[in-house]
Design an enzyme around this catalytic site. Sequence first.
Site, mmCIF file in Angstrom:
data_model
loop_
_atom_site.group_PDB
_atom_site.id
_atom_site.type_symbol
_atom_site.label_atom_id
_atom_site.label_comp_id
_atom_site.label_asym_id
_atom_site.label_seq_id
_atom_site.Cartn_x
_atom_site.Cartn_y
_atom_site.Cartn_z
ATOM 1 N N HIS A 1 0.596 -1.185 0.160
ATOM 2 C CA HIS A 1 0.021 0.048 0.144
ATOM 3 C C HIS A 1 0.762 1.209 0.023
ATOM 4 C CE1 HIS A 1 -4.072 -1.909 0.991
ATOM 5 N NE2 HIS A 1 -3.249 -3.036 1.046
ATOM 6 N N ASP B 1 3.453 9.794 -0.444
ATOM 7 C CA ASP B 1 2.253 9.154 -0.074
ATOM 8 C C ASP B 1 1.957 7.838 -1.110
ATOM 9 O OD1 ASP B 1 -0.170 8.314 1.280
ATOM 10 O OD2 ASP B 1 -0.782 10.459 1.476
HETATM 11 C C1 G6P Z 1 -1.008 3.188 6.263
HETATM 12 C C2 G6P Z 1 -0.579 1.828 5.977
HETATM 13 C C3 G6P Z 1 -1.289 0.726 6.409
HETATM 14 C C4 G6P Z 1 -1.616 1.030 8.071
HETATM 15 C C5 G6P Z 1 -2.290 2.652 8.123
HETATM 16 C C6 G6P Z 1 -2.423 2.828 9.393
HETATM 17 O O1 G6P Z 1 -2.129 3.182 5.318
HETATM 18 O O2 G6P Z 1 -0.474 1.578 4.623
HETATM 19 O O3 G6P Z 1 -0.783 -0.538 6.308
HETATM 20 O O4 G6P Z 1 -2.799 0.139 8.546
HETATM 21 O O5 G6P Z 1 -1.364 3.366 7.543
HETATM 22 O O6 G6P Z 1 -1.514 2.804 10.332
HETATM 23 P P1 G6P Z 1 -1.431 1.854 11.628
HETATM 24 O O7 G6P Z 1 -0.146 1.858 12.157
HETATM 25 O O8 G6P Z 1 -2.262 2.586 12.556
HETATM 26 O O9 G6P Z 1 -1.898 0.420 11.378
#
Ligand code: G6P
Length: 487
Positions: free
Chosen positions: A172, A385
């Site tokens: 992602h 991003d």
């Molecule tokens: C990004 C990453 C995700 C992640 C999200 C939130 O979008 O690509 O994998 O889940 O951030 O971050 P966190 O560390 O809270 O899961």
Amino acid sequence: MGIPALNPKTENSYDFVVVANRLPVDRITNPDGTQGFQRSPGGLVTALEPVMASSEGAWVGWHGGIGEELESFDKDEIHLVPVPLDEDDLSLYYEGFSNSTLWPLYHDVIVPPEYHRTWWDRYKKINQRFADAVLKIAAPNATVWVHDYQLQLVPQMLRLARPDLKIGFFLHIPFPAASLFSQLPWRTQILQGLAGADLVGFQRETDASNFLRCLRRFTGYSTKGDVATPPADSDMQNLCRANAHPISIDTKTIAKLSRDPQIIARAAQIRHELGNPKTIMLGVDRLDYTKGIRHRLKAYGELLTDQTLRAGDVCLIQVASPSRENVESYMELRDQVELMVGQITGQHDTLSHTTLRYLHQSYPLREMIAMYLAADVLLVTALRDGMNLVAKEFVAAHQDGRGVLVLSEYTGAADQLPQAVLVNPHDIDGMKAKIVEAVQMNESEQERRMKRMNRQLAVNDVSKWSNDFLAALAEINAASSVHGSVR
Ligand code: G6P
């Protein structure tokens, strides 16, 4: 700490398994005081719901608790398999290797990545824990879709244990250029981990070509077009295809919510409560250094100070949702942002008007749509991003053709939304000029751009993204079973 005990009937019976660091649920307290889970509103889970419902689908991930082992359970037709993480796992695997090594390295080293062997050891161990949870439930020949940078070793772990599986991986976030990726002491292992997949999907073409170049340079793989072939002595003999599959949003749901009378009324109320300024600008980000929040505030503050924007005419709503709060670089960023917010409001606010409403909070989707509708201009000024789904949601919420998207060139979304006002967030003067252009844009130009961007998002929604990815994965496997040689 082991994997939660599974009901024996769930073992090896799922044809489609998603594995991601987080399960798509949020913890809630029920009216009777008991604890429960509700589905989180992400686009990914919405997109995968039909696939989950039409096959025997399961989702493996962390449930958000610390040191808590939970049984697997069903929620809204998805079978959820919680993977436990204790305090040390969080500190070494999640806050450490995932978010203080890989995250900054993959985002152009905006802050310096840290390389610690204890973090790497725990990353391997936790990746194996997720892989083991998948291996327990995946049916023969199942499709397994692994998500994101926290789990890059899982494809290889699955491949070696179960060559029958069809394995897809989607990153992602960006994949860095070879010159940056080369810093990683465990670069070979990470590349081999990913190459266990039949298909590795990226947000942009550049990410896919960076990955293929790294595979060539740091492992014995050779590549032709988008296909990488392992060296003859490798213990994995699958081909690995790498290409771009830009993720999107649940466009129809966002568009529908934007026509909901209650949400429209809430948007009017937001404007009214802010004193009906001529222009409302909006920023919506996790409080993360990749998002360019400081650059945005700098540009906005200067526009007020040099009176290009009249303080009484504008208000910027900045939603900065709390994120990774135990990581040092995120704590520092919060201090810096909050200092800047204080400087701007202290200098420009009056008793009756605020120029900047800073909200260090998260909001439900309906409230977010109301904010998108209340805003005239969305500012997305990320320094790097993978995609930026906020930009796409803002556009989808403006089916009325009103509103202007200011969008950083350094987002994946810029590839699909070229009608946005594109900015280089490092160029503060350039960004100030583009913000003014956005504020002054006439309605017919706004509409022309919004309509074109909305045509893009109407076709390329998150369901198309997941269907295309899974179709490409199925096709690779069909071809390899005909030709025999590759897997
Ligand atoms: C990004 C990453 C995700 C992640 C999200 C939130 O979008 O690509 O994998 O889940 O951030 O971050 P966190 O560390 O809270 O899961």
